[in-house]
Design a protein around this motif. Structure first.
Motif, short mmCIF file in Angstrom:
data_model
loop_
_atom_site.label_atom_id
_atom_site.label_comp_id
_atom_site.label_asym_id
_atom_site.label_seq_id
_atom_site.Cartn_x
_atom_site.Cartn_y
_atom_site.Cartn_z
N VAL A 1 -10.50 -20.47 15.93
CA VAL A 1 -10.58 -18.99 16.27
C VAL A 1 -9.96 -18.01 15.38
N THR A 2 -10.09 -16.83 15.02
CA THR A 2 -9.74 -15.87 14.33
C THR A 2 -9.33 -14.60 14.85
N MET A 3 -8.13 -14.05 14.30
CA MET A 3 -8.04 -12.57 14.46
C MET A 3 -7.69 -11.86 13.06
N VAL A 4 -8.37 -10.91 12.67
CA VAL A 4 -8.12 -10.33 11.32
C VAL A 4 -7.00 -9.24 11.58
N GLU A 5 -6.03 -9.07 10.87
CA GLU A 5 -4.92 -8.16 10.75
C GLU A 5 -4.84 -7.19 9.67
N GLU A 6 -4.94 -6.10 9.49
CA GLU A 6 -4.74 -5.33 8.46
C GLU A 6 -2.94 -5.03 8.19
N ILE A 7 -2.59 -5.46 6.89
CA ILE A 7 -1.34 -5.30 6.61
C ILE A 7 -1.03 -4.27 5.35
N ARG A 8 0.15 -3.90 5.20
CA ARG A 8 0.46 -3.09 3.81
C ARG A 8 1.63 -3.94 3.30
N PRO A 9 1.34 -4.81 2.44
CA PRO A 9 2.52 -5.42 1.81
C PRO A 9 3.39 -4.44 0.91
N LYS A 10 4.61 -4.81 0.72
CA LYS A 10 5.51 -4.12 0.10
C LYS A 10 5.40 -4.45 -1.45
N PHE A 11 4.25 -4.81 -2.22
CA PHE A 11 4.08 -4.98 -3.52
C PHE A 11 2.79 -4.51 -3.78
N ASP A 12 2.49 -4.49 -5.15
CA ASP A 12 1.31 -4.05 -5.71
C ASP A 12 0.22 -4.81 -5.58
N THR A 13 -0.67 -4.59 -4.51
CA THR A 13 -1.78 -5.60 -4.14
C THR A 13 -2.95 -5.42 -5.32
N VAL B 1 -8.39 -7.22 -0.27
CA VAL B 1 -7.78 -6.09 -0.65
C VAL B 1 -8.79 -5.12 -0.54
N GLN B 2 -8.40 -4.02 0.35
CA GLN B 2 -9.10 -2.67 0.44
C GLN B 2 -8.74 -1.86 -0.57
N ASP B 3 -9.55 -0.64 -0.63
CA ASP B 3 -9.41 0.27 -1.61
C ASP B 3 -7.94 0.87 -1.51
N ASP B 4 -7.46 1.09 -0.32
CA ASP B 4 -5.97 2.15 -0.12
C ASP B 4 -5.06 0.84 -0.30
N GLY B 5 -5.20 -0.09 -0.77
CA GLY B 5 -3.95 -1.20 -0.98
C GLY B 5 -3.64 -2.06 0.13
#
Length: 371
Positions: A184-196, A212-216
């Motif tokens: 089973v899977t859960m997808v989470e959106e995160i904002r890493p502290k490095f240049d994605t 990696v999405q357009d907004d980083g």
């Protein structure tokens, strides 16, 4: 005797969280030699030991003596892997808390347990998914509770970040020859502290599934594997033998017993290599660390009994004998003598020979001479 290359030696040394002083000297010498870093990075990435490579290079002050592009590659891969580990462990805490609240008997094992138990920083030991053992009679309840939390069966596509739900109905027939539910899977959106933007697309489609999405921001799937056995045909009493609470990451967690961790890890690395072509050098480091930290807690008679009962004595022999020879891990010689295949006995269909050449993808032909 087989002479390993500098690259193979580097990989074997850095698959372990703890090295001896003589190992440190050897590693320093190898780094200062003419090392094929492209090969090392390729294999270490497939083994998921890049964070440990970086850890040891930094610990021994070898980063300035390592090519800059190598250091950058290890650093970026490890940052993405660490971001995944942080998400995984956060979700794991929620899952285990929910299982306790629902009075669902369970224990933690495989990657999450090994990372938390044996590594000073769990992020040094990447894992693909979260593995939890439950009672077979509870799998329908477990599936219902996972869906209630937002987990679903399905497929995550790292090419576009889309998750496609595919419900899997559990029946007695589907459980008959299995030992785990569909993931089973859960997808989470995160904002890493490095240049994605520096994340290589190949990383996201191989060991660290993500998008990696357009907004980083990064869409990071958390995969959960629910098991109800350790293998086809294994009796429930052996699956649950010795499992119990242990203090882990600041909280009490029900875990697989250390003896079961050892025999299961040794059997798993062996059969996954020979039967599925999945080479997990990382797990050789797990086993070495387990023996160094918890050798006194291993019930060797129990290990011998389980190995004999289910026919994987040879597998455990080859793995434990090599960690003893290569790393001087504390394995009783009497145990190895009892595990060793008998040339005069019935041929063991699960005896495929030495494990290390297979893990290193090395072709080895013995130099034989007739009497």
């Amino acid at each position: 005797m087989v002479q390993l290359s500098r690259e193979e030696t580097f990989l074997l040394l850095t698959c372990r969280p703890d090295l001896t002083p003589s190992d440190d000297v050897r590693l320093q010498r190898i780094v200062d030699s003419d090392l094929d870093w492209s090969f090392v990075l390729w294999r270490a990435e497939s083994y998921q030991t890049l964070p440990l490579c970086g850890f040891h290079l930094n610990r021994l002050a070898l980063l300035p003596r390592t090519p800059e592009w190598v250091v950058h590659y290890i650093h970026m891969w490890s940052q993405l892997s660490k971001a995944r580990s942080e998400v995984q462990f956060r979700r794991l805490g929620e899952l285990l808390g929910h299982f306790r609240a629902c009075d669902l008997e369970h224990y933690l094992f495989k990657g999450p347990l090994l990372a938390a138990l044996l590594y000073s920083d769990p992020a040094l030991r990447p894992m693909q998914d979260l593995d939890i053992m439950v009672r077979k009679a509870d799998v329908w309840r477990v599936q219902k509770e996972l869906y209630r939390l937002g987990y679903q069966h399905g497929v995550f596509n790292p090419a576009d970040g889309v998750f496609t739900h595919m419900f899997r109905k559990i029946t007695h027939q589907t459980l008959e020859h299995k030992y785990a539910l569909h993931s089973v899977t859960m997808v989470e959106e995160i904002r890493p502290k490095f240049d994605t933007t520096l994340i290589a697309p190949e990383w996201r489609t191989r060991q660290i599934k993500s998008f990696v999405q357009d907004d980083g921001s990064v869409r990071m799937p958390v995969f959960v594997d629910i098991h109800f056995s350790l293998g086809a045909g294994m009796e429930e009493v052996d699956v649950w033998r010795g499992a119990g609470p242990r203090r882990l990451l600041g909280r009490e967690v029900h875990c697989q017993s250390l003896t079961s961790v050892l025999w299961f890890s040794a059997a798993r690395i062996y059969f996954e290599a020979y039967q599925h072509g999945t080479l997990k050098l990382q797990m050789l480091g797990d086993i070495d660390a387990l023996l160094r930290l918890h050798a006194e807690d291993i019930d060797w008679p129990e290990l011998l009994a389980v190995a004999g009962k289910y026919g994987f004595s040879a597998a455990i022999f080859y793995v434990l004998e090599q960690v003893r020879r290569l790393f001087d891990a504390p394995v009783p010689l009497k145990v190895l003598a009892l595990l060793m295949p008998d040339q005069q006995g019935r041929p063991d269909e699960a005896d495929f020979g030495d494990i290390v050449p297979k893990l290193l993808s090395r072709t080895v032909i013995s130099d034989l001479q007739l009497a």
